[in-house]
Write a protein that holds these residues in place. Structure first.
Motif, PDB file in Angstrom:
ATOM      1  N   MET A  56       0.848  -1.177   0.000  1.00  0.00           N
ATOM      2  CA  MET A  56       0.000   0.000   0.000  1.00  0.00           C
ATOM      3  C   MET A  56       0.890   1.235   0.000  1.00  0.00           C
ATOM      4  O   MET A  56       1.828   1.323   0.773  1.00  0.00           O
ATOM      5  CB  MET A  56      -0.914  -0.016   1.226  1.00  0.00           C
ATOM      6  CG  MET A  56      -1.780   1.186   1.278  1.00  0.00           C
ATOM      7  SD  MET A  56      -3.302   1.032   2.211  1.00  0.00           S
ATOM      8  CE  MET A  56      -3.965  -0.525   1.740  1.00  0.00           C
ATOM      9  N   ASN A  57       0.590   2.169  -0.876  1.00  0.00           N
ATOM     10  CA  ASN A  57       1.313   3.431  -0.918  1.00  0.00           C
ATOM     11  C   ASN A  57       0.635   4.431   0.008  1.00  0.00           C
ATOM     12  O   ASN A  57      -0.568   4.336   0.258  1.00  0.00           O
ATOM     13  CB  ASN A  57       1.327   3.992  -2.341  1.00  0.00           C
ATOM     14  CG  ASN A  57       2.078   3.089  -3.287  1.00  0.00           C
ATOM     15  OD1 ASN A  57       3.149   2.604  -2.972  1.00  0.00           O
ATOM     16  ND2 ASN A  57       1.504   2.841  -4.453  1.00  0.00           N
ATOM     17  N   ASN A  58       1.410   5.381   0.524  1.00  0.00           N
ATOM     18  CA  ASN A  58       0.833   6.406   1.387  1.00  0.00           C
ATOM     19  C   ASN A  58       1.656   7.680   1.303  1.00  0.00           C
ATOM     20  O   ASN A  58       2.774   7.675   0.796  1.00  0.00           O
ATOM     21  CB  ASN A  58       0.737   5.906   2.826  1.00  0.00           C
ATOM     22  CG  ASN A  58       2.089   5.741   3.485  1.00  0.00           C
ATOM     23  OD1 ASN A  58       2.718   6.727   3.864  1.00  0.00           O
ATOM     24  ND2 ASN A  58       2.541   4.501   3.638  1.00  0.00           N
ATOM     25  N   ASN A  59       1.075   8.760   1.809  1.00  0.00           N
ATOM     26  CA  ASN A  59       1.783  10.035   1.842  1.00  0.00           C
ATOM     27  C   ASN A  59       1.954  10.543   3.269  1.00  0.00           C
ATOM     28  O   ASN A  59       1.964  11.746   3.514  1.00  0.00           O
ATOM     29  CB  ASN A  59       1.098  11.063   0.940  1.00  0.00           C
ATOM     30  CG  ASN A  59      -0.310  11.400   1.393  1.00  0.00           C
ATOM     31  OD1 ASN A  59      -0.872  10.741   2.245  1.00  0.00           O
ATOM     32  ND2 ASN A  59      -0.893  12.427   0.808  1.00  0.00           N
ATOM     33  N   PRO A 118      -0.716  -0.094   8.223  1.00  0.00           N
ATOM     34  CA  PRO A 118      -1.304   0.060   9.557  1.00  0.00           C
ATOM     35  C   PRO A 118      -2.629  -0.674   9.691  1.00  0.00           C
ATOM     36  O   PRO A 118      -3.317  -0.922   8.697  1.00  0.00           O
ATOM     37  CB  PRO A 118      -1.504   1.569   9.677  1.00  0.00           C
ATOM     38  CG  PRO A 118      -1.666   2.037   8.278  1.00  0.00           C
ATOM     39  CD  PRO A 118      -0.757   1.149   7.464  1.00  0.00           C
ATOM     40  N   SER A 119      -2.964  -0.995  10.924  1.00  0.00           N
ATOM     41  CA  SER A 119      -4.284  -1.565  11.205  1.00  0.00           C
ATOM     42  C   SER A 119      -5.334  -0.513  10.858  1.00  0.00           C
ATOM     43  O   SER A 119      -5.034   0.685  10.730  1.00  0.00           O
ATOM     44  CB  SER A 119      -4.388  -1.917  12.689  1.00  0.00           C
ATOM     45  OG  SER A 119      -4.327  -0.720  13.470  1.00  0.00           O
ATOM     46  N   LEU A 120      -6.559  -0.941  10.708  1.00  0.00           N
ATOM     47  CA  LEU A 120      -7.630  -0.007  10.392  1.00  0.00           C
ATOM     48  C   LEU A 120      -7.786   1.066  11.473  1.00  0.00           C
ATOM     49  O   LEU A 120      -7.882   2.261  11.145  1.00  0.00           O
ATOM     50  CB  LEU A 120      -8.937  -0.761  10.150  1.00  0.00           C
ATOM     51  CG  LEU A 120     -10.038  -0.004   9.437  1.00  0.00           C
ATOM     52  CD1 LEU A 120      -9.548   0.613   8.132  1.00  0.00           C
ATOM     53  CD2 LEU A 120     -11.214  -0.920   9.173  1.00  0.00           C
ATOM     54  N   PRO A 121      -7.777   0.699  12.763  1.00  0.00           N
ATOM     55  CA  PRO A 121      -7.871   1.756  13.787  1.00  0.00           C
ATOM     56  C   PRO A 121      -6.714   2.757  13.705  1.00  0.00           C
ATOM     57  O   PRO A 121      -6.920   3.963  13.874  1.00  0.00           O
ATOM     58  CB  PRO A 121      -7.846   0.989  15.109  1.00  0.00           C
ATOM     59  CG  PRO A 121      -8.370  -0.366  14.768  1.00  0.00           C
ATOM     60  CD  PRO A 121      -7.856  -0.638  13.371  1.00  0.00           C
ATOM     61  N   LEU A 122      -5.500   2.280  13.418  1.00  0.00           N
ATOM     62  CA  LEU A 122      -4.367   3.189  13.302  1.00  0.00           C
ATOM     63  C   LEU A 122      -4.504   4.061  12.056  1.00  0.00           C
ATOM     64  O   LEU A 122      -4.211   5.260  12.088  1.00  0.00           O
ATOM     65  CB  LEU A 122      -3.049   2.405  13.287  1.00  0.00           C
ATOM     66  CG  LEU A 122      -1.771   3.247  13.185  1.00  0.00           C
ATOM     67  CD1 LEU A 122      -1.716   4.324  14.266  1.00  0.00           C
ATOM     68  CD2 LEU A 122      -0.556   2.331  13.260  1.00  0.00           C
ATOM     69  N   ALA A 123      -4.969   3.500  10.959  1.00  0.00           N
ATOM     70  CA  ALA A 123      -5.194   4.282   9.741  1.00  0.00           C
ATOM     71  C   ALA A 123      -6.230   5.376   9.993  1.00  0.00           C
ATOM     72  O   ALA A 123      -6.063   6.518   9.547  1.00  0.00           O
ATOM     73  CB  ALA A 123      -5.629   3.373   8.592  1.00  0.00           C
ATOM     74  N   ILE A 150      -4.855   9.386   2.003  1.00  0.00           N
ATOM     75  CA  ILE A 150      -3.544   9.071   2.595  1.00  0.00           C
ATOM     76  C   ILE A 150      -3.016   7.721   2.130  1.00  0.00           C
ATOM     77  O   ILE A 150      -1.847   7.581   1.801  1.00  0.00           O
ATOM     78  CB  ILE A 150      -3.642   9.108   4.138  1.00  0.00           C
ATOM     79  CG1 ILE A 150      -4.083  10.501   4.590  1.00  0.00           C
ATOM     80  CG2 ILE A 150      -2.304   8.729   4.761  1.00  0.00           C
ATOM     81  CD1 ILE A 150      -4.352  10.604   6.080  1.00  0.00           C
ATOM     82  N   PHE A 151      -3.900   6.733   2.097  1.00  0.00           N
ATOM     83  CA  PHE A 151      -3.492   5.369   1.760  1.00  0.00           C
ATOM     84  C   PHE A 151      -4.115   4.952   0.435  1.00  0.00           C
ATOM     85  O   PHE A 151      -5.329   5.021   0.255  1.00  0.00           O
ATOM     86  CB  PHE A 151      -3.928   4.402   2.870  1.00  0.00           C
ATOM     87  CG  PHE A 151      -3.289   4.711   4.191  1.00  0.00           C
ATOM     88  CD1 PHE A 151      -2.005   4.293   4.481  1.00  0.00           C
ATOM     89  CD2 PHE A 151      -3.972   5.455   5.149  1.00  0.00           C
ATOM     90  CE1 PHE A 151      -1.405   4.593   5.685  1.00  0.00           C
ATOM     91  CE2 PHE A 151      -3.385   5.759   6.366  1.00  0.00           C
ATOM     92  CZ  PHE A 151      -2.093   5.333   6.624  1.00  0.00           C
TER      93      PHE A 151
END
Length: 67
Positions: free
Chosen positions: A1-4, A40-45, A59-60
């Motif tokens: 997964m890409n993210n910024n 990241p886990s869903l809660p962390l995301a 973001i993701f």
């Protein structure tokens, strides 16, 4: 997964350690998320998205291969 996450964090002038403190995770976790070694886990995301006032999708982004 890409993210910024790195760009968002830098835009705030925060260190990885500061972001980690805000998210209640280790600096190593922030580094692993930023470098794409850890999704990241869903809660962390959700926590990351809330902290930066962005939707998760902004973001993701899934990798092209897994999309």
């Amino acid at each position: 997964m890409n993210n910024n996450v790195r760009e968002l964090r830098a835009g705030q002038g925060w260190s990885q350690a500061h972001l980690a403190d805000l998210l209640k995770v280790s600096r190593q976790t922030v580094n692993a998320i930023e470098t794409g070694r850890y999704d990241p886990s869903l809660p962390l995301a959700f926590a990351i998205a809330k902290l930066f006032s962005q939707p998760i999708e902004a973001i993701f982004v899934p990798d092209q291969e897994s999309a």
